[in-house]
Design an enzyme around this catalytic site. Structure first.
Site, short mmCIF file in Angstrom:
data_model
loop_
_atom_site.label_atom_id
_atom_site.label_comp_id
_atom_site.label_asym_id
_atom_site.label_seq_id
_atom_site.Cartn_x
_atom_site.Cartn_y
_atom_site.Cartn_z
N GLY A 3 0.83 -1.19 0.00
CA GLY A 3 0.00 0.00 0.00
C GLY A 3 0.86 1.24 0.00
O GLY A 3 2.10 1.18 -0.07
N GLY A 4 0.23 2.42 0.08
CA GLY A 4 0.98 3.67 0.09
C GLY A 4 1.88 3.78 1.30
O GLY A 4 2.90 4.46 1.27
N PHE A 5 1.52 3.10 2.40
CA PHE A 5 2.33 3.13 3.62
C PHE A 5 3.57 2.26 3.51
O PHE A 5 4.56 2.47 4.18
CB PHE A 5 1.48 2.62 4.79
CG PHE A 5 0.85 1.29 4.50
CD1 PHE A 5 -0.44 1.24 3.98
CD2 PHE A 5 1.53 0.10 4.70
CE1 PHE A 5 -1.01 0.02 3.67
CE2 PHE A 5 0.96 -1.12 4.39
CZ PHE A 5 -0.32 -1.17 3.87
N LYS A 38 2.63 -5.07 9.09
CA LYS A 38 2.58 -3.92 8.19
C LYS A 38 3.75 -2.99 8.54
O LYS A 38 3.81 -2.43 9.64
CB LYS A 38 1.26 -3.18 8.33
CG LYS A 38 1.12 -1.97 7.40
CD LYS A 38 -0.13 -1.15 7.69
CE LYS A 38 -1.38 -1.88 7.26
NZ LYS A 38 -2.57 -1.00 7.37
N ASP A 45 -13.98 3.50 3.68
CA ASP A 45 -13.30 2.81 2.57
C ASP A 45 -13.76 1.36 2.50
O ASP A 45 -12.96 0.43 2.46
CB ASP A 45 -11.79 2.89 2.74
CG ASP A 45 -11.05 2.60 1.43
OD1 ASP A 45 -11.68 2.67 0.37
OD2 ASP A 45 -9.85 2.31 1.48
#
Length: 871
Positions: free
Chosen positions: A531-533, A550, A646
């Site tokens: 993901g963007g993270f 994560k 979301d």
């Protein structure tokens, strides 16, 4: 002989009937006023009377301004006698017309003439008619310049506008039309000519088919509202001057310049012999409109996805009536030319057969549609294309004329041209443009100086931090005000940089060494998501216990706020259908979160795009129910609730037993307080799932999650992407495509083929009804998540009953009882009580408490949950 007599008599009566109709129309009342003079001129076959002439039946208020004239004229020579004069006023000015109670076209003409002492470029004024605001802060030269700038290529190459004509429709109930001009403070106004033309009551019907929504009727309510003519196009033919529309003296422009591709429609050589079937239609449009036509070119190419498209610039936030004029000039039987009509990218009509609707060949016919434009959209699309689902010989489209009318809102038709600044707010009036430029230059200089100082300060601070801590990266969590719990369960509360205590957040604090060991030093082969993270790794965090790890990317700031939001949300929430946060690591400028591992990945991966075996209908229902339970807990589990923001199939994860759990709370927001109905926030979410009401208004509510969940329901049953640009245009958006079939009670036609024979037809029908309610245009019309959950459980009961029935078992009592209960709830409108299995994941001991109540997990409870054996 008698036959000839009867035939001749019939023809004579027919001619008398039409002559009477035309004579009635010809007697319509009209005022045509030449402003700023006492003399009359002949223009376009009419005599325009001076507004200062005696006996003109028009009253001017006092003071009446000045009569201005010019010797300089650069416009259309036909209108030169009319536009050489104008009335200029620096105070309020009224024109009063005594008229019967009827419907009228009011036309205002503006030609920016050159007059000593008056610069029309600096003229700003407002106009009202019988209390209806027509324009505000109106600058005629500026609007003419904008009109020429936006002029379609084919017209711009041949001509440009030097004057402006604005046309309005009024319904008069007071025997008078009062047109009021009010200059802006310190400015003045002018008008070149005025028309008041009686229309009668046969031009518009009050009930119009509404585009979008349920496709039902919409009331124009023209007795209380006015309209402004935005476009009037002669499709496929030349422009038509007022003298060739002698009943209402309208101007019809060419359409080709407004088409996206003019070659998409051809003009056939067929000469139409058009006759009105009903004399009432004579006022709708002149014969010349129906004698010209544009027909779709090569309708068979591109798998019948080729459309004729017109792009029209309009004012956002208003309702529009779109009138389409048709006349079949080729086919002489029904079902030979059938097509579709799209307005504003929404289906307005399917299976449209002009011959059948008009009642024959060469018979004029028109259709009206009502459409609402969002406050962020200023483009109205009109598209006609083939309907390949029909069995007609020809699937090409046809169109003869096109009109667009803007309807007033709250007594206002005015739209002030605006410029959008960097904050997204509107600044009105072109007059302030120069002020804006000056302010912009000053702002840029100030911002540049500020950024230089900030950059210098940050660079110096970073150099100091690097000297102390090594490579740059995320600040440790405690610097953001986060509190931690160690592996033994004790809580440590840090102070943030402002000296305030951070919010207590619980979970196991992993060392970086433990994380590296669990992920084999962040082995790329263990990546299960990106993901963007940063990346998500699969890792063993205990003896045989797997976790999803994560790791935020230290080199990127993307996702920092969402990362922190997820920590805050998940450390306060615990529910069987929400993914659990196990712990975190914040050593050596790393920011790492550890979640429970979901063995079966995302719901989407089991629907399409992978080699995984398809889910049964019952499994899909159980997964939707699980996700609904998780969302219901979010919405109701605290005083203000939490809005996920979301909801999509990639954020619904499945454990080893296919139990669904909601994930990814980085965009979540706490719900509105009791005194508010929504949360005002920038629009965020995933394209295809985004609530259109939230998108338009930037007002977030729990019903935004309901809309997204409705898209998830259709995605679950259809097993296809919510946005697929490779499909035909009408199928690209799953929500729109599925809603169309659902409204026709034919959802099974787009069902995932792997479900054939595996579902109860009744359960599918109820499932489709739930999804349809979730996708209601307005949030207030959508159900709550509790209601959605209850109905999904009912759908599951229907499926189980069907399965038992197929297996030879009898189980109808429960189904009948629940069905009766559902009908009772539908009629009363009360939300049903939702039974939940939250207790399976709750450490509460007080059984009297609602299992859907919020729960902030304490450190001791979390440490018990997080023993090395895991949860």
């Amino acid at each position: 002989m008698k036959g000839y007599f009867r035939g001749g008599l019939g023809l004579l009566l027919h001619l008398i009937f039409f002559m009477f109709a035309f004579s009635v129309e010809a007697q319509k009342l009209s005022f045509v006023i030449n402003c700023g003079t006492n003399s009359s001129v002949n223009v376009d076959g009419r005599s325009w009377t001076g507004d200062a002439a005696a006996g003109n039946n028009v009253t001017l208020s006092s003071p009446a301004g000045i009569e201005a004239s010019t010797s300089v004229f650069n416009g259309d020579r036909v209108y030169e006698p009319l536009y050489r004069t104008a009335r200029i006023f620096s105070g309020s000015l009224n024109y009063t017309f005594q008229v019967p109670n009827e419907n009228y076209f009011l036309r205002l003409h503006f030609y920016p003439l050159v007059v000593d002492g008056y610069n029309v470029n600096e003229s700003f004024f407002s106009v009202e008619a019988n209390g209806l605001r027509l324009v505000s802060e109106f600058n005629a030269p500026g609007e003419i310049a904008d009109k020429n700038q936006n002029l379609p290529g084919s017209e711009a190459a041949n001509s440009s506008y030097s004057y402006l004509l604005k046309e309005y429709f009024l319904s008069v109930e007071s025997n008078v039309v009062v047109v009021s001009f009010v200059p802006s403070k310190g400015s003045f106004g002018f008008v070149s000519a005025i028309e008041v033309v009686e229309v009668g009551d046969r031009l518009f019907d009050d009930s119009v088919r509404r585009v979008g929504g349920n496709g039902g009727g919409g009331a124009l309510d023209l007795g209380k509202r006015g309209m402004e003519t935005m476009y009037r196009l002669n499709v496929g033919g030349p422009s038509i001057r007022p003298s060739h529309d002698s009943l209402l003296w309208r101007t019809w422009a060419m359409d080709s310049g407004y088409m996206i591709n003019a070659d998409a429609g051809t003009v056939p050589n067929t000469k139409a012999n058009v006759t009105y079937a009903n004399p009432n239609d004579t006022v709708v449009a002149p014969l010349a409109v129906y004698e010209s036509v544009r027909v779709l070119t090569n309708a068979g190419v591109m798998e019948k996805r080729f459309n004729m498209s017109w792009k029209l610039e309009v004012h956002p936030g208003f309702e529009y009536m779109v009138r389409l004029h048709f006349c079949e000039v080729v086919f002489d039987n029904a079902n030979q030319r059938v097509f579709r009509i799209f307005i504003d990218n929404k289906t307005a009509a399917d299976n449209f057969d002009v011959y059948a609707r008009a009642g024959g060949l060469n018979k004029p016919y028109h259709e009206d549609y009502l459409d609402s434009m969002s406050s962020s959209s200023n483009t109205l699309w009109i598209q006609l294309g083939p309907d390949p689902t029909t069995g007609s010989a020809g699937t090409d489209a046809i169109l003869n004329g096109l009109e667009v009318f803007k309807l007033s809102r709250s007594g206002n038709l005015a739209y002030v041209e605006t410029y959008t600044n960097v904050n997204g707010k509107k600044a009105s009036k072109s007059l302030i443009l120069w002020i804006g430029i000056g302010a912009g230059i000053a702002s840029i200089a100030i911002l540049a100086a500020t950024w230089v100082l900030v950059f210098w300060f940050c660079k110096k601070k970073r150099e100091e931090n690097n000297a102390k801590k090594g490579p740059p990266g995320w600040r440790p969590l405690f610097l953001h005000g986060f509190s931690t719990a160690n592996a033994k369960g004790s809580s440590t509360n840090y102070q943030n940089t402002n000296g305030q205590n951070g919010t207590i957040r619980t979970g196991r604090r992993f060392t970086l060494a433990e994380i590296r060991s669990a992920t084999n030093n962040f082995d790329e082969s263990l990546v299960i998501g990106v993901g963007g993270f940063g990346k998500v790794f699969k890792g063993e965090i205990g003896e045989g216990v797997l976790g999803a790890i994560k790791r935020a990317n230290p080199q990127s700031q993307q996702g920092l706020k969402e990362f922190e939001t997820e920590i805050e949300m998940l450390s306060k929430l615990r529910h069987r259908h929400l993914v659990s946060l196990i712990g975190f690591c914040d050593e050596q400028n790393e920011m790492i979160l550890v979640y429970e591992y979901m063995a079966n990945g995302t719901l989407r991966s089991h629907l399409f795009g992978s080699d995984l075996p398809p889910l049964s209908w019952r499994q899909r229902l159980e997964i939707c129910i699980g996700a609904a339970r998780g969302l219901h807990y979010l919405h109701t589990g605290s005083d203000r609730g939490i809005i996920h923001r979301d909801v999509k199939t990639t954020n619904i994860l499945l454990d080893e037993d296919f139990v669904a759990k909601m994930a990814d709370f980085g965009l979540s927001k706490t719900g509105p307080s009791l005194e508010h109905t929504h949360v005002s926030t920038a629009v965020k979410g995933s394209f295809g799932y985004l609530d259109p009401e939230y998108f338009r208004r930037e007002q977030l509510t729990e019903k935004s999650d309901i809309y997204s969940f409705g898209v998830v329901l259709f995605e679950t049953v259809c097993a296809r992407a919510v946005i697929n640009p490779t499909l035909p245009r009408e199928q690209i958006n799953l929500a729109e495509w599925a809603m169309r079939w659902q409204r026709e009670s034919s959802l099974e036609r787009i069902l995932d083929p792997t479900l054939r024979g595996d579902y109860s037809p009744e359960s599918l029908m109820k499932f489709g009804e739930i999804a349809e309610k979730c996708l209601a245009e307005e949030g207030k019309s959508r159900p709550t998540m509790g209601e959605v959950l209850w109905h999904l459980e009912y759908v599951l009961l229907l499926q189980d009953t069907w399965l038992r029935s197929n297996a030879g078992e009898e189980d109808t009592v429960a189904s009948t009882t629940l069905d009766e209960s559902m009908h009772t709830i539908d009629e009363t409108g009360h939300e049903p009580v939702v039974e939940s299995d939250d207790a399976e994941s709750s450490s509460k001991t007080d059984e009297s408490r609602d299992p859907l109540d919020p729960m902030v997990v304490g450190a001791d409870e979390f440490s018990q949950m997080l023993k090395q054996q895991g949860r």
